[in-house]
Each structure stands twice: as C-alpha cells, then as structure tokens.
Design an enzyme around this catalytic site. Structure first.
Site, short mmCIF file in Angstrom:
data_model
loop_
_atom_site.label_atom_id
_atom_site.label_comp_id
_atom_site.label_asym_id
_atom_site.label_seq_id
_atom_site.Cartn_x
_atom_site.Cartn_y
_atom_site.Cartn_z
N GLU A 23 0.98 -0.95 0.09
CA GLU A 23 -0.39 -0.39 0.35
C GLU A 23 1.16 1.42 -0.04
O GLU A 23 0.30 1.80 -0.92
CB GLU A 23 -0.98 -0.24 0.97
N ARG A 54 0.73 4.07 -3.32
CA ARG A 54 -0.71 5.23 -2.98
C ARG A 54 0.74 5.77 -2.41
O ARG A 54 0.57 7.34 -3.57
CB ARG A 54 -0.99 5.09 -2.01
N ASP A 92 -5.45 -10.13 -8.31
CA ASP A 92 -6.08 -8.98 -8.64
C ASP A 92 -4.35 -8.22 -9.37
O ASP A 92 -4.37 -8.70 -10.53
CB ASP A 92 -6.51 -7.94 -8.48
N GLU A 151 -12.22 0.51 -9.85
CA GLU A 151 -12.68 -0.13 -10.90
C GLU A 151 -13.39 -0.60 -12.34
O GLU A 151 -12.21 -0.16 -13.56
CB GLU A 151 -11.96 -2.31 -10.72
N THR A 190 -1.08 0.48 -10.05
CA THR A 190 -2.75 -0.65 -10.06
C THR A 190 -3.58 1.48 -9.30
O THR A 190 -4.25 0.25 -8.30
CB THR A 190 -2.15 -1.08 -9.03
C1 DMJ Z 1 -6.72 1.00 -4.35
O1 DMJ Z 1 -5.76 1.16 -3.50
C2 DMJ Z 1 -5.43 0.12 -5.94
O2 DMJ Z 1 -6.76 -0.38 -6.79
C3 DMJ Z 1 -5.58 -1.60 -5.35
O3 DMJ Z 1 -5.18 -2.07 -6.55
C4 DMJ Z 1 -6.52 -2.88 -4.79
N1 DMJ Z 1 -7.86 -1.19 -4.07
C5 DMJ Z 1 -7.57 -0.25 -3.64
C6 DMJ Z 1 -9.00 0.17 -4.79
O4 DMJ Z 1 -10.01 -0.36 -4.74
#
Ligand code: DMJ
Length: 722
Positions: A218, A222, A364, A545, A633
């Site tokens: 995370e 981020r 994912d 998503e 992501t």
């Molecule tokens: C985000 O932090 C990112 O997209 C991650 O890959 C999945 N979870 C959240 C959004 O749903």
C-alpha cells in the site's frame, strides 16, 4: 496474444494493511453544521437540510449500524411525494398548472414532456447530455469539495471521516496518505491552490523517518506511486498541469520518493527476495504478515515493479530495478499451472501457500502488472507479454463462465485449486480486467488503429469481445443495485454444470443481451435474476475499478456508451455518497438500502483513482494518451520508456517442458530463487554477470488451510477472523 506493434516513442524522462496499528493520534473537529451543501457546490441545483449526522468510526466492526443520518429532504421519497402532491393540488386549484392540461395537450407535447423527464438527471438540465467538458467540470467540483473538506477538518491526517469530521494518523507524524495520493489528480485538474497547500505540507511536515510498521504494497502504490507521478507530470510537462511558483525545488517529489523507497527495500531482505507484508520505516526491517502463516499476498508482492523500475530509471540506481524484478523471477519459477497463481506466497522460500486462485483481493494486480510491465518498457521485455498471454488463456480456460439466465460473462474463482469447484463470485476489484484486457490487446492504441496492425486477427477480436462482455458484467453490478452503485462483492447464478468459455467455438461465445442496459421510462435492467448482492457484501467503498475500465474502454473503442455509463455512475455517487453538510463524500454501508447509510470514511483512492478516472473519461483523449503512459494500480501515471543501455531484463523463464511441473503449494527445486543477471549495464559501464538474491531457505510452517476471514476496509484484501 497482443497485436500491436512496439511503440517507437520514448516516454518523456529527464490492495488496509493488516498489521498497521493506529498511532492513536485521533483528531476530532467539531464542524459547523451550516456549511454549503454538496448539491450547492456540485450542481448548484438542490439545497441541503444541514442536519448533523452521528459520529461514526471506520474502524468499528463492519456490522456497526453506521450513520443514522437523515438524507436531505429531496432524497426522501415520502417528503418528495408530499411536496409534489401539494404542489399539484394547488396548481390545479389555482388553474396555473392543471395536471389535466398536461394530459390533454397534444401527443407531441406529451411525448416531449416524457422525454424531457427521462433525460432529467441528478444535475437537472445544467449539464446537457454530450457536454463532456461540463461533465468533467462537475467531477472537478466533486474533487474540490472532497479535498476542501479534508483541508478544513483533517489537514495532514491520514484518515478522514467526512460525516463525523474525525481524523486519524496511521503513523505518529502522518504519512501524507491522502495528500500524496491526491497530488496528480490535483495537477490534472489544474487545482493550483490545493497543490500549493499540499506542496508546503510535504516540504514542511512529511518525513518517512518514523518508527512504525507500514504495509509494503500500500505504501508503494499510494505514496511512492503518488510522488513519482507528481514528479512525472511536473517535470515532463512543465507549466502544463497546475503550475505553481512557490520557490520549492522541482526535486521535492523525487527526493521524498527516493528516501521512502530506500526504507521500503528492507521488506525485500528475505531468503527469496519476495518482500514481506510490512516494513518498519525507521529500522527498515521487514515484518511478515501476522496472519496467513506469515505469507505475503501474491498481488502485493508483485505490484511494486512499475514504481521501483520507474524510480530506477529516474535515478540510474539499478538496485531498485533488481529487487523488484527478482520477485517476478521467483514467482514465475513456481511454474503455476496455466499462469494462474495462488493468492499467498511465502517470502522466505518463494513458494506459494495454498491453491486459492482468484483475480479479486490478493490476486488482482499480479495480472495487471504483467502487461503493464511489458508496456512500461515500451514492449522491449517480451517475458512479461508471454506471462500475460499464458495467464489470459488460463483465465479463459478455468475462470470464465456464464450467468443464468442472461449469459453475462463471469470471471469466477477457484478457491480450492484449478481441479476443484468454480465459485461464481466477483469482487468489485476484478473489474479492472475489462480495461486491462483491452489495453493488452491494443497496446493502448485506438481500436481502429490496432486493427490495422499486421498481426491483428481473430484472436484479438475475440479478446476485445471478452473485454466488452466483462465490461457489461461490471456495469451490470451497478445496474442491479437499487441505488445504482455496486456492492463490494457480487455473486451470480450460473448453469449446472457451469458453461465454460472453452466449450464454445471462437465467435460463438455466449453474450449478454444487447438491451441489458436500456434506460428510459419503464425500462428494466435485464439481469436481476443473474446477479446476487448479499447483505454482508453490499458495502460500497468508492472503489475505482469499474470506472477505470470504462475509461480504458472509451479511450480504446471510442464507443460513447462507456462515457454515458460513467456519467450515470458519477450521478449515483453524487446522489448517494454526498455528506449532508456538503463537506465531502463517504463510502456506504449498504447499497441495497434506499437511501443507504454512510460508512463515514473517505478512502484516499476516491481522490487518487475514482475521481481521476471519471475526470479523464470526460476529458479530451489527448490528456495522458494511453500509448505514452502506464497507470499504476493506484491510477498514478508513469511514462513508458526505453530500456536503452541502462537496463534490460535480468532473467528468463524456465523452459516449461524441461522441468517437472511444480504443483501449486509445493516447493520448487532449489534453483528457484537464483537469478542470473546477464545484461545489466550502467551507462558506459559493463557489468559482469552477477548472482542476485539467495537460495531457498527457511521453514515456515506449512499450513495450507485457508482461513475464512473478513475484509480489510481499505484494500478489500482478506483479514482473518480474530
Ligand atoms: C487501490 O488501492 C488499488 O486500486 C488497489 O490495486 C486495489 N485496491 C484499491 C482500490 O480499490
């Protein structure tokens, strides 16, 4: 198999942590009850009833009943009915607007009135259909409202509860969790005041030298991703995106990014090189997950590469590259059947734990980063294309089934391994896939151009069809809900035995009904019998998503229906997630309830991803063309770049036919964790082949039983029942 040709252009260069503990730094602000309503700010059309909601903390158990706040008067059907009835009676009585005159007017007038009513949206007639610039502005206003509320009540805090106005730090001094994640969205929206304020905070307050554990993944996607994207936009497009003249150095972002990355690298100090779930920012010591037998999430370990590789490219420091790349080698050496990887991996030995296969939580972004690594380095690393291709075929073979009775395409799970039952369940997280398949098939080129490539053929047509069908399925998750917003997880009725993708010849795959999304008076969503939203899965965390995929599908196909669906979704978010006093938007407890109750949390990805993708969907396609960038992501934009002499792929896949097939959950042979780098060059400097990362070792207890657990509120990733 992707059909697009290599991109000759060089990019311009010069899944809530399970062991995070609150720093116990809670900040409560008594917010004024009479600020402007969201609707005033966003649409200027509706008022607000300004009643205070009850405080609600996001870290309460999920079953906590949530905010009992009343929705504004215009959201309450009974109140609306009373007001409308009174108005109708009075107008009839005074003969001003007699209902009779409406019904007795000519046919044309009646139809026009009905049509106008059908087109009336949450924003009234202030945003005419097709005025995409105006719609992009509405998204910008929603961002401003969200961010300004955060500035007012929670500035500098990592978490924000927009209903109660509470806030909390994740580490004692704060990590800039919301500020850093939102930087590049501010830049794209040209929000110079907000950006200036954020830069000052980063300059004066942000330090990663803090004695606290953070989640490796995370924090990478981020914080590191946010800083790197801000660096990219400010340096590659000087003066374009929210130029600020604050006297601070241009290197502000990259200096913080480098310091942070150096701390995160401690997580990779394992026998295999697979990173541990967490790391202490100050000691730089990796920490295994407290659950799951200490194993890391596969998606988390394999969704750090875009960030580390871009940083390596920026700084010329190849150790960032090597550490991230080695993880791909270790994972691939397990030779997962048909490219489908179990969702846990032991960091010490580099082998999988269990056989649970899914593209939702914990699985994912492994798949997402395969194709995006291939695109990031301008299609010069075919190993990642090969892995993606193998994986996509594996998905079609084992995971794609169809709903009953309407034949929606379902991306299902295999919780006990590929030889066991299929579970017809889709996390909202899986909805990154339609867009990612379209991106992989076209390379980001508009479809008409991609189809003109010499190697476009029936396979590519079929893959685009799969992307379109999965897009329909994900959009259906929103249409199936009474408030137009999807739940966290959707289940499906499927056939018995399941219909599988591979059972149908090319061009004859089942398809959802063409009219499933018909809107207008009297129109019913086709699919209510196919979709199942269970009460326990019905929360909405403002996830990105589906809007992310709509953005890719619009950019690639040019079909305006994807923009229209996006607008409909945006209206639902504005309508149902707006905090009553107009200071922000909150995630929801339950999309099955009309009106829903608030969960009282604003996820940082609401600003970083969801609103960014809405904004880009309604903005001109020339902003960040898909052929020039990859989005990480967390929707942070990085440039595509050439390998040149600086970097090259440092590993090769093991030949599949020479090594006995490794079974999922078993240890591979001892060479699995050895990576031979053959071609690492710094500019002007030749390096001899070197061995990176250690041999397999360690003995984590082999507990392969999947614990059933709840889900983390932020990431959606599973957390054990404690
Ligand atoms: C985000 O932090 C990112 O997209 C991650 O890959 C999945 N979870 C959240 C959004 O749903």
């Amino acid at each position: 198999m992707s059909a697009y040709a290599p991109n000759p252009q060089n990019g311009p260069i010069q899944r809530h942590p399970d062991n995070w503990h609150s720093a116990q730094a809670r900040h409560t602000t008594e917010g004024p009850a009479h600020s402007n309503g969201i609707s005033d700010k966003v649409s200027g059309f509706f008022g607000s009833d300004r009643r205070e909601g009850l405080p609600m903390y996001k870290d309460k158990p999920f079953s906590y009943p949530g905010s009992r706040k009343k929705h504004p008067w215009y959201k309450q059907r009974r109140t609306v009915a009373v007001v409308l009835t009174s108005f109708a009676v009075m107008s009839w009585w005074f003969g001003i607007l007699s209902p009779l005159s409406y019904f007795t007017s000519g046919d044309g007038e009646v139809q026009a009135a009905v049509k106008e009513k059908a087109q009336t949206s949450w924003f009234g007639n202030k945003v005419p259909a097709g005025d995409w610039e105006a719609r992009a502005q509405k998204v910008k206003e929603a961002f401003k409202t969200s961010f300004n509320g955060y500035e007012k009540y929670a500035w500098g805090y990592d978490e924000f509860n927009p209903v109660s106005k509470n806030s909390r730090q994740m580490v004692p001094g704060g990590m800039g969790w919301i500020i850093v994640d939102a930087l590049d969205t501010m830049m794209l929206m040209n929000l110079t005041d907000e950006l200036t304020h954020s830069r000052q905070w980063i300059h004066q307050n942000l330090t990663y030298d803090q004695d606290h554990d953070v989640n490796t993944f995370e924090t990478t996607i981020r914080m590191l991703g946010g800083l790197l994207s801000a660096h990219y936009l400010s340096t590659a497009f000087p003066g374009v995106y929210a130029p600020v003249d604050d006297g601070l150095t241009d290197d502000l972002y990259v200096e913080k990014a480098t310091d942070l990355a150096d701390r995160l690298l401690g997580a990779y100090e394992t026998s295999s090189g697979v990173p541990l779930a967490s790391v202490n920012l100050q000691s730089m010591k990796g920490i295994p997950s407290h659950a799951d037998g200490g194993a890391s999430s596969t998606a988390e370990a394999t969704s750090l590469q875009l960030e580390m590789k871009y940083l390596a490219k920026l700084t010329g420091e190849d150790h960032y590259w090597d550490k991230a790349e080695n993880v791909m080698k270790v994972v691939d050496d397990n030779q997962a059947r048909d490219g489908l990887v179990p969702i846990f991996i032991y960091a010490d030995r580099g082998t999988f734990r269990g056989e649970n296969i899914r593209l939702g939580s914990r699985g994912d972004s492994y798949y997402e980063y395969l194709i995006k690594q291939y695109l990031q380095t301008s299609q010069q690393e075919p190993v990642y294309q090969a892995m993606w291709n193998e994986t996509l075929e594996g998905i079609k073979k084992h995971l794609i089934t169809y709903s009953s009775p309407s034949n929606f395409t379902v991306l299902a799970e295999r919780p006990s391994g590929l030889d066991h039952h299929i579970s017809p369940k889709m996390d909202h997280l899986t909805c990154f896939m339609p867009g990612t398949i379209a991106l992989a098939t076209t390379g980001g080129l508009p479809l008409v151009q991609a189809k003109a490539q010499p190697n476009w053929g029936p396979q590519q047509d079929e893959d685009m069809r799969l992307a379109e069908e999965l897009m329909n399925t994900c959009w259906g998750m929103y249409k199936a809900s009474p408030i137009g917003l999807a739940g966290e997880i959707t289940h499906f009725n499927i056939y018995d035995p399941p219909l599988m993708y591979g059972s149908f010849p090319q061009g004859e795959k089942p398809a959802s009904p063409a009219s499933f999304d018909t809107s207008g008076p009297g129109a019913e969503f086709v699919g209510h019998d196919d979709y199942i939203i269970k009460a326990g899965d019905s929360h909405n965390l403002q996830r990105p998503e589906t809007i992310e995929s709509l953005f890719y599908m619009w950019r690639i196909t040019g079909d305006e229906k994807y923009r229209n669906w996006g607008w409909e979704m945006f209206e639902s978010f504005i309508k149902w997630t707006a905090v009553e006093d107009g200071t922000g938007y909150s995630s929801l407890q339950n999309v099955l309830r009309d009106p829903p109750t608030m969960k009282d949390n604003m996820e940082s990805f609401w600003l970083a991803e969801t609103l960014k993708y809405f904004y880009l969907l309604f903005s001109p396609n020339t902003i960040l063309p898909l052929t020039d960038v990859v989005f990480n992501t967390e929707a942070h934009a990085f440039p595509r770049f050439q390998l040149n002499k600086l970097f090259s792929t440092g590993w090769e896949r093991k030949p599949r036919d020479l090594v006995p097939e490794a079974k999922q959950g078993q240890e591979p042979d001892v060479t699995v964790n050895t990576i031979v780098r053959t071609e690492v060059h710094m500019e002007g400097e030749e390096k001899t082949p070197e061995r990176v990362a250690g041999a397999a070792a360690g003995a984590t207890p082999d507990v392969l039983v999947e614990a059933e657990g709840g889900r983390d509120a932020v990431t959606g990733k599973e957390v054990p029942v404690t």
